[in-house]
Design a protein around this motif. Structure first.
Motif, short mmCIF file in Angstrom:
data_model
loop_
_atom_site.label_atom_id
_atom_site.label_comp_id
_atom_site.label_asym_id
_atom_site.label_seq_id
_atom_site.Cartn_x
_atom_site.Cartn_y
_atom_site.Cartn_z
N LEU A 145 0.83 -1.21 0.00
CA LEU A 145 0.00 0.00 0.00
C LEU A 145 0.87 1.26 0.00
CD1 LEU A 145 -2.81 -1.04 2.51
CD2 LEU A 145 -2.99 -0.89 0.02
N ILE A 150 -0.34 5.01 -0.02
CA ILE A 150 -1.33 4.92 1.06
C ILE A 150 -0.62 4.74 2.40
CG2 ILE A 150 -3.19 3.49 2.01
CD1 ILE A 150 -3.87 2.81 -0.94
N ALA A 218 -6.75 5.49 7.05
CA ALA A 218 -5.93 5.27 5.87
C ALA A 218 -6.07 6.50 4.98
CB ALA A 218 -6.37 4.02 5.12
N VAL A 221 -6.00 6.64 -0.13
CA VAL A 221 -6.78 5.64 -0.85
C VAL A 221 -7.56 6.35 -1.96
CG1 VAL A 221 -8.56 3.88 -0.66
CG2 VAL A 221 -7.05 4.33 1.29
N TRP A 225 -12.52 2.20 -4.87
CA TRP A 225 -12.27 0.84 -4.37
C TRP A 225 -13.49 0.38 -3.59
CZ3 TRP A 225 -6.62 0.41 -2.06
CH2 TRP A 225 -5.70 0.79 -3.05
N THR A 292 -14.87 3.64 -1.89
CA THR A 292 -14.06 4.74 -1.37
C THR A 292 -14.28 6.01 -2.19
OG1 THR A 292 -12.20 4.01 -2.73
CG2 THR A 292 -12.27 3.22 -0.45
N LEU A 352 -7.92 -3.42 2.52
CA LEU A 352 -7.68 -2.47 1.42
C LEU A 352 -6.99 -3.15 0.24
CD1 LEU A 352 -6.54 0.80 3.26
CD2 LEU A 352 -8.61 0.51 1.88
N TYR A 356 -8.28 -3.55 -3.51
CA TYR A 356 -7.52 -3.02 -4.65
C TYR A 356 -7.39 -4.07 -5.74
CZ TYR A 356 -3.33 -1.70 -7.31
OH TYR A 356 -2.45 -1.42 -8.31
#
Lengths: 370, 370, 370, 370
Positions: A145, A150, A218, A221, A225, A292, A352, A356
């Protein structure tokens, strides 16, 4: 299946507290991903016990051995399995538990479910120790990430009655999160942290325990997503986070307090920040319709007080079908919240990364059918 | 996949608000299960709009047609598909939404995710209307659970600032739940219900909206359902419940307040009630280690205030990359909480039934290998 | 995911030929299942190399270590992970393969798929060595199936041009299968076995290799296992069997020759044998509509000749984009068919056990809804 | 689950022969995919019955209604559900089958599995009619694959004793496949087709039936699709193809005859064709280690003779537990092979498209971690 998570980044966690080993088998990592084992170890060390007076005295290095899937420090496309040997086991501590279940633990329902064949030593597969392999997977996910821009970090929002406050939902940024990641006791206000540590030690000396709330964010992002309905980011994160023992609730964005607002106050107004769509507030916690939005993804998880306490408690004898008092021996954290912080970050990262990978089949500008 | 849920009782929900139909395809129902279509319709009617001044004026009968899987009123072992025709559509109301996303809705992230190809009319696949097929599946699940001696019901714990109180976690029983199921406005205290309705009408006349909290209980669930880690009952229920639009948080048993208790106060003491193991309190909400304990399963879900409000709001023009005000027309509930109550019951029922089917391979007294 | 199989008995196979270890993580085994490790080792030994002149000279004991999931010789309900250390590795033998792919191996497509990051040593995750963990899972499955009254065994139907004949599809029984299981070289007619061994040695001395056909039967499988369409027993078995390297085809019952019969000759007539429904012939191989009929389940799998041969072959240099000859060194079986026999039995057993666990949610006489 | 296929392009087929409808629910299609309904109908018409004397006289238009997932002719990212109404049902023809199972059909194992609650009319969910929704999904998959430069077509390799020969495995190309797709009776040699039709009519007049072999090829598939072990292209295609009723075997590339060759003759030599890696022969059928090589993907599937024949057959009375003769009435194809050709193409296309979507998470030149 019970101990498997994920669609495209899929992991199965195995092991029991006092088995020869615990570990994780991961599928779906692309080939060629570099895994920085030193940084992974640093991440695991944040979860490891025995670091201070506020954690259990069980000391284990939690050093993973990667038995498959890595070649010269990179993934090779095959499943990645890592194991951690259990070295410091004292299974004699737990002999009585098959008959006399500990309040707040899985002993009784496991006894019913598994007909007495479950591994009772140290809580078996239900032990908090199984969060170590979760952190192996999560630590790798965090490294990927990071390369996507991220940052994930959590802080202790509260322990018992001591409150650290919440993130500024719309304003939390990578710099703030990175600062948190450098703190040995991650709180927004260090004085709150000192009070928390004092409260934990007071509970410990009182043969008691404390719970708390962890808030995780987070940033970076991108929008898009997650999936509608059962594949939403909330669904994905919640399914993962409740895999951490002792979690009793989860809320996204403003969370439960949202239920007391009016729509006009809760709705997050859109605006353009250059060519980026943003919202002025972030009550929605970076997720709308399961997908997201590009704003920080924020959730809070409630951790119950450690169930293992040294006080005498009421229980039953299952074999004799009568009430029976219970005293628990062994080594336990008076409050698992500090050690749970990296576990919650790992959970966020895994959810996450899987999302993704799942987002890969959506429409793209160069799809041949458009 | 996004709109699919379940391991052994698996359902896929399809349709968009203004598509020809919405519906559900279910797999895993054993052959021979009688489906009482009249009772199912009564259950669906609890969710249907247009019943009173506090719901949207969109009126649709929500009458499912079972196009496969039922023979003479019983399941035949093949997948069961039911569809509900969309008849009362007014898609012209929504033309502007592709460019100017509604705050609090999925419009913007869907635009990013689907590259503009999503169905914007009425929220498309993100519409609350999709909870109708969820209730078809849930209504059938409830009929099966009833035959297993399980009762599921929810009440409106709060709307805006009006609070109905919580269940007595250890004391809630089938009789109390059945009484709730007979109420058109399910609250524990009817005076709270009157206040709630007044609050909703006040919000409506103020061109605003309200949210709330729904508390749901299942009694009669035997000990031993659910699995450790990611297959725990909390994981399963949470993954399902966050599939309901507008849910922002979920908590089990005592929930977030558990984080403020000490272990000695939070742990639920065991005792024998005849030959049944029970706990004196039920802070654990009927689930330990992800597995049911035989005590009532209780969770609470926070519902945000309806995002669609008639007031002018701040948004952006995605095509022109500038701020742009937005006024939403169309028919909307000033508070979806009352209509969400059966949806939450459906969610609980689906998660329980799937867990029940999954529990089938565990050890049993007559397993040939024991 | 690529290396995962099964719905209710789910296994993930990990490892590469020259990684620290290979192994398997299994979920879904009920708690309390005794695992006879001695018998499991005997089963694994049937697959192990180095036993005679007709197998590779790579010698490894293939002794699994169960790092989780077993307590005092029984499953505990948690995932079971077993690993086999790779001790006898000679990775230097394989250095050239990233550039110059071996005909008949996965080298070239793996290079494309993994962008050069795949583990080339010994074929990596594609190595036939990965059938060892498959046999761990299969060996356990066989032990469970035995308690359900099911016997599984295979014989070498042909190697190169030497033919052993087929099972009597309707007549094959447990006694015949158990006799096969006791043979070091499992054939129906031992003279055919002698010819096969001679053919293998001739191919070996000719720097060449041979393939063959393996026929596998399971007797004692009750009627009613398997599911329609994609969950049929053929689908399940085929999905598993093609996981064995070098398999090029599979056929059930009479198989391809069925395509040349008329319906009146192919249909298997029913008759009553006491109170049991049987068919006079078994062209259907114990499966109709994907569901077992109670007759012996029989399939045949075609194994291509070993791709690794010591002769000079035509290949290409991927880096230089030109034709390039190739000579393979290393240790290889001139014919893998004999060692593949237990692997095929393992495959059948895994598919059957998973189908058995899946069949658990079907209607039963005491289902509360009937 | 039984009637669900696929990881990233997932479809569930529902319906019974005489239910109100049959259909398919698809998930995973990216948003924005145009679906040409006219071409889809043409594809479905190739499978439809009632076209000539060699097919069943049951006539149904097989016109799908898309009730969800399409907006103005393109996918919108939500699940796509299409139904086909069953109009020409004659359920009275099948009343006896619950007691007296038809040889070669699923009647008996379904009776055991479903306890008598299965839908017996017309074979219920086991009917060949369920291949119509399979062709809806496959027809859409073919349209996407075409935009990726992939052509899929099959020919009738044999019917009964009449043989059309095989594809030139290395030489089959898009032009040859497109020519096949234009033929009403797709064979390589039309004279073989005439013999086949004559053989079918002879079998029909003899109250008998015939089977055959279908050979299917896909050209233009790039190297690198598919996964090792259980996610290999063979595993994926086989799991799909055995979902077609009456399939008894499948083989890839050279198939079963490969078992009789030596390695030196079977291995396909690599060479450079410009900057493309090719093999001189294609015994491997375009798949090595489960992964495509860029060479044509070719498999063969054996179709058993139609089980429904008008001749008197031996069966049993399940209720009276005695032998009982059976005569089947109704309308049946004397040979389903011609109508199965597009179904086999659909199966190949679905498996390929799912593998394509799955390949998305592999390493790419621009992955941020490389």
């Amino acid at each position: 299946m019970s101990s498997t998570y994920g669609e495209r980044f899929r992991l199965t966690i195995f092991g029991q507290s006092h088995a020869p080993a615990i570990g994780v088998t991961m599928e779906g990592l692309p080939a060629g991903v570099p895994v920085d084992l030193d940084r992974l170890q640093q991440f695991l060390d944040r979860r490891a016990p025995g670091q201070s007076r506020i954690t259990t005295s069980r000391k284990e290095p939690d050093a993973p051995e990667f038995v498959s899937g890595l070649v010269e420090g990179r993934t090779c496309g095959a499943p990645v399995t890592a194991i951690i040997r259990n070295t410091n086991t004292r299974s004699g501590d737990y002999a009585n538990l098959r008959d006399c279940p500990r309040p707040g633990h899985a002993d009784y329902p496991a006894q019913v479910k598994y007909g007495g064949y479950q591994d009772v030593a140290g809580g078996g597969h239900f032990s908090g120790r199984l969060t170590a392999p979760l952190c192996i997977a999560g630590g790798i996910a965090l490294q990927l990430l990071e390369k996507l821009g991220i940052t994930v970090a959590a802080h202790i929002q509260s322990i018992g009655p001591v409150d650290d406050g919440r993130f500024d939902l719309a304003g939390v940024d990578a710099a703030q999160l990175q600062a948190l990641l450098r703190k040995p006791f991650p709180v927004l206000r260090d004085e709150a942290g000192d009070e928390m540590k004092a409260a934990i030690l007071a509970a410990k000396s009182d043969l008691d325990s404390l719970g708390g709330v962890i808030e995780c964010a987070a940033v970076g992002v991108p929008a898009g997503w997650g999936d509608p309905m059962f594949g939403g980011m909330e669904n994905r994160i919640a399914q993962m986070v409740f895999g951490i023992p002792a979690i009793r609730g989860i809320e996204f964005g403003l969370g439960f307090p949202a239920a007391r607002l009016t729509g006009s106050r809760h709705n997050d107004a859109y605006y353009m920040d250059g060519d980026t769509v943003k919202t002025r507030t972030n009550h929605h916690g970076g997720i709308l319709g399961g997908i997201t939005t590009g704003m920080p993804v924020v959730f809070r998880a409630a951790v119950k007080p450690t169930a293992s306490i040294a006080r005498r408690q009421e229980s039953v004898s299952l074999s004799e079908q009568r009430d029976a008092p219970l005293e628990i021996h062994g080594r336990h954290d008076p409050c698992i919240v500090p050690r749970a912080v990296p576990v919650v970050e790992a959970a966020m990262a895994i959810a996450l990364l899987d999302a993704y990978f799942c987002a890969g089949t959506n429409t793209t500008p160069d799809a041949p059918w458009l």
